[in-house]
Design a protein around this motif. Structure first.
Motif, PDB file in Angstrom:
ATOM      1  N   GLU A   1      14.952  63.690  59.862  1.00 50.24           N
ATOM      2  CA  GLU A   1      16.060  62.756  59.670  1.00 50.24           C
ATOM      3  C   GLU A   1      15.649  61.298  59.851  1.00 50.24           C
TER       4      GLU A   1
ATOM      5  N   THR B   1      20.934  52.536  53.711  1.00 46.19           N
ATOM      6  CA  THR B   1      21.700  52.799  52.490  1.00 46.19           C
ATOM      7  C   THR B   1      21.109  53.936  51.662  1.00 46.19           C
TER       8      THR B   1
ATOM      9  N   GLY C   1      19.972  56.575  52.806  1.00 46.17           N
ATOM     10  CA  GLY C   1      20.445  57.818  53.393  1.00 46.17           C
ATOM     11  C   GLY C   1      21.758  58.269  52.781  1.00 46.17           C
ATOM     12  N   ARG C   2      22.496  57.337  52.187  1.00 42.20           N
ATOM     13  CA  ARG C   2      23.776  57.674  51.543  1.00 42.20           C
ATOM     14  C   ARG C   2      23.586  57.981  50.066  1.00 42.20           C
ATOM     15  N   THR C   3      22.860  57.124  49.370  1.00 40.45           N
ATOM     16  CA  THR C   3      22.616  57.368  47.949  1.00 40.45           C
ATOM     17  C   THR C   3      21.369  56.617  47.498  1.00 40.45           C
TER      18      THR C   3
ATOM     19  N   THR D   1      21.669  52.930  45.551  1.00 41.88           N
ATOM     20  CA  THR D   1      20.954  51.811  46.167  1.00 41.88           C
ATOM     21  C   THR D   1      20.022  51.141  45.174  1.00 41.88           C
TER      22      THR D   1
ATOM     23  N   THR E   1      19.141  64.168  50.430  1.00 48.99           N
ATOM     24  CA  THR E   1      19.402  63.404  51.649  1.00 48.99           C
ATOM     25  C   THR E   1      18.089  63.090  52.324  1.00 48.99           C
TER      26      THR E   1
END
Length: 412
Positions: free
Chosen positions: A131, A266, A268-270, A274, A391
């Motif tokens: 992660e 960012t 990590g979201r998309t 990005t 992810t």
């Protein structure tokens, strides 16, 4: 992973990040020293410029070659060896008696740059928790932004206070520090798979990888078509002096560092979102620069915005490519490094043609158009190829090949 192991993992990341910083610093330092080098070694300024071009072209070739030839070796051994090559290259450049020896030293540095980025840029996932992969990778790629900020002012300072050879001594000493840290901190990192040249070629048949390489080519061409001529733009169109130009480049570089670390979150979201938003903002920024040339404040604001999104884009494209290859991240990153090195050269040449033929403003408009094309390519082709982007945990996971040959990413 225990807290002790986690701390050691992050120290390992720092050692690799320092290596990336010194490599890029060594690559860019001579740019501000070309007149002094040309004068001291009795060559033309155009001939002296070959040392910059040669480093990039050798790096483009070295990335896939080093990846293939070292694919069975422990990655720690490879990274340490490439850092040693960096130290040797800077040391040889510092004592070069003539331009031929200096050019050889720069070519050795190109081997180090190409090999290090193909392997080191994707190594973070082997050193920290899954992660934390994107944040760790952003630390490694931040070396590029920091080196970009430091290299030009440092080169100018060295040129004014001492001989140009001191710049290479500084690079070599910093390389030694990185080497000591890597020897002390990097654990054994066994090779995961054998890579062949055929494997690299087959990657071009993977839709996601092909999209990433095409998008990266447009992005880096656009960036360096514009960035190569930022100083002439500030001097001739904006009409500011050397001190303001130095401040503007410093502001751009600091914004790039901030953008790099912001992208760590960012992405990590998309990943797709990005990258594409950043590309569009980059295009708008460079197109507006000639239009706001009469406002120093407006120019500085645009440079901050441009720096922010540029800081995010290399990490974003690298994240895309590291998840694109069924054969593993190193395969994707090898071709990625080759692509961006060639695109950097192409962008500089394209920018030069635009400036010579149509002027500085046209160069920035052309760069903006190329960036927009790259964004359209990424969205239109990327959305067709994958409806979801991995992810951070998935990006760090070990890819498994499905019976159909596609990639199924196993999340921990």
């Amino acid at each position: 992973m225990t807290s002790s192991a986690a701390r050691r993992g992050w120290l390992s990341v720092v050692s690799v990040a320092l290596g990336s910083f010194v490599l890029v610093l060594s690559e860019f330092l001579p740019i501000g020293l070309l007149p002094a080098i040309a004068r001291d070694l009795d060559v033309g300024i155009g001939t002296a410029g070959l040392m910059v071009v040669a480093t990039g072209l050798v790096g483009a070739v070295a990335a896939p070659v080093v990846t293939v030839l070292t694919s069975r070796l422990d990655r720690r051994v490879v990274l340490v060896s490439l850092t040693i090559l960096l130290v040797v290259a800077d040391g040889l450049a510092a004592i070069a008696p003539n331009f031929t020896v200096l050019l050889i030293a720069r070519m050795l540095l190109g081997v180090g740059i190409g090999g290090f980025w193909a392997i080191g840029a994707g190594i973070a996932g082997r050193l920290v928790r899954p992660e934390a992969t994107i944040r760790a990778t952003s630390l490694i790629t931040a070396g590029v932004s920091v080196a970009t900020v430091v290299s030009l002012p440092l080169g100018a300072l060295v040129s004014s206070l001492a001989t140009w050879r001191l710049a290479f001594v500084i690079g070599g000493v910093l390389g030694l520090v990185a080497l000591v840290l890597q020897l002390a901190m990097l654990p054994r990192i066994p090779a995961l798979q054998r890579v062949r040249f055929g494997t690299l070629g087959s990657l071009l048949r993977v839709p996601r990888a092909r999209v990433g390489l095409i998008a990266a080519a447009f992005l880096f061409t656009a960036q360096f078509a514009a960035y190569t001529y930022v100083a002439p733009y500030l001097q001739d169109l904006v009409g500011v002096g050397p001190d303001t130009i130095t401040l503007a480049l410093l502001v751009f570089g600091i914004a790039g560092i901030v953008g790099n670390f912001t992208a760590g979150f960012t992405l990590g979201r998309t990943v797709l979102g990005t990258i594409d938003v950043a590309k569009v903002v980059l295009a708008v920024s460079v197109v507006l620069l000639p239009l706001l040339a009469n406002s120093v404040v407006g120019v500085f604001i645009l440079l901050v915005v441009w720096g922010l999104v540029w800081g995010a884009l290399p990490l974003g494209m690298q994240t895309w490519m590291s998840t694109a290859s069924p054969a593993g991240s190193e395969t994707g990153l090898a071709l990625f490094v080759t692509t961006i090195q060639l695109a950097i050269a192409a962008g500089s040449v394209l920018g030069g043609v635009a400036v010579s033929s149509f002027g500085l403003a046209a160069d920035f408009w052309l760069a903006g158009a190329v960036a927009v094309i790259g964004a359209v390519v990424l969205v239109s082709m990327g959305l067709r190829r994958s409806n979801a982007v991995p992810t951070p945990a998935a990006a760090a996971a070990v890819p498994e090949t499905t019976p159909t040959g596609s990639v199924a990413v196993v999340c921990p």
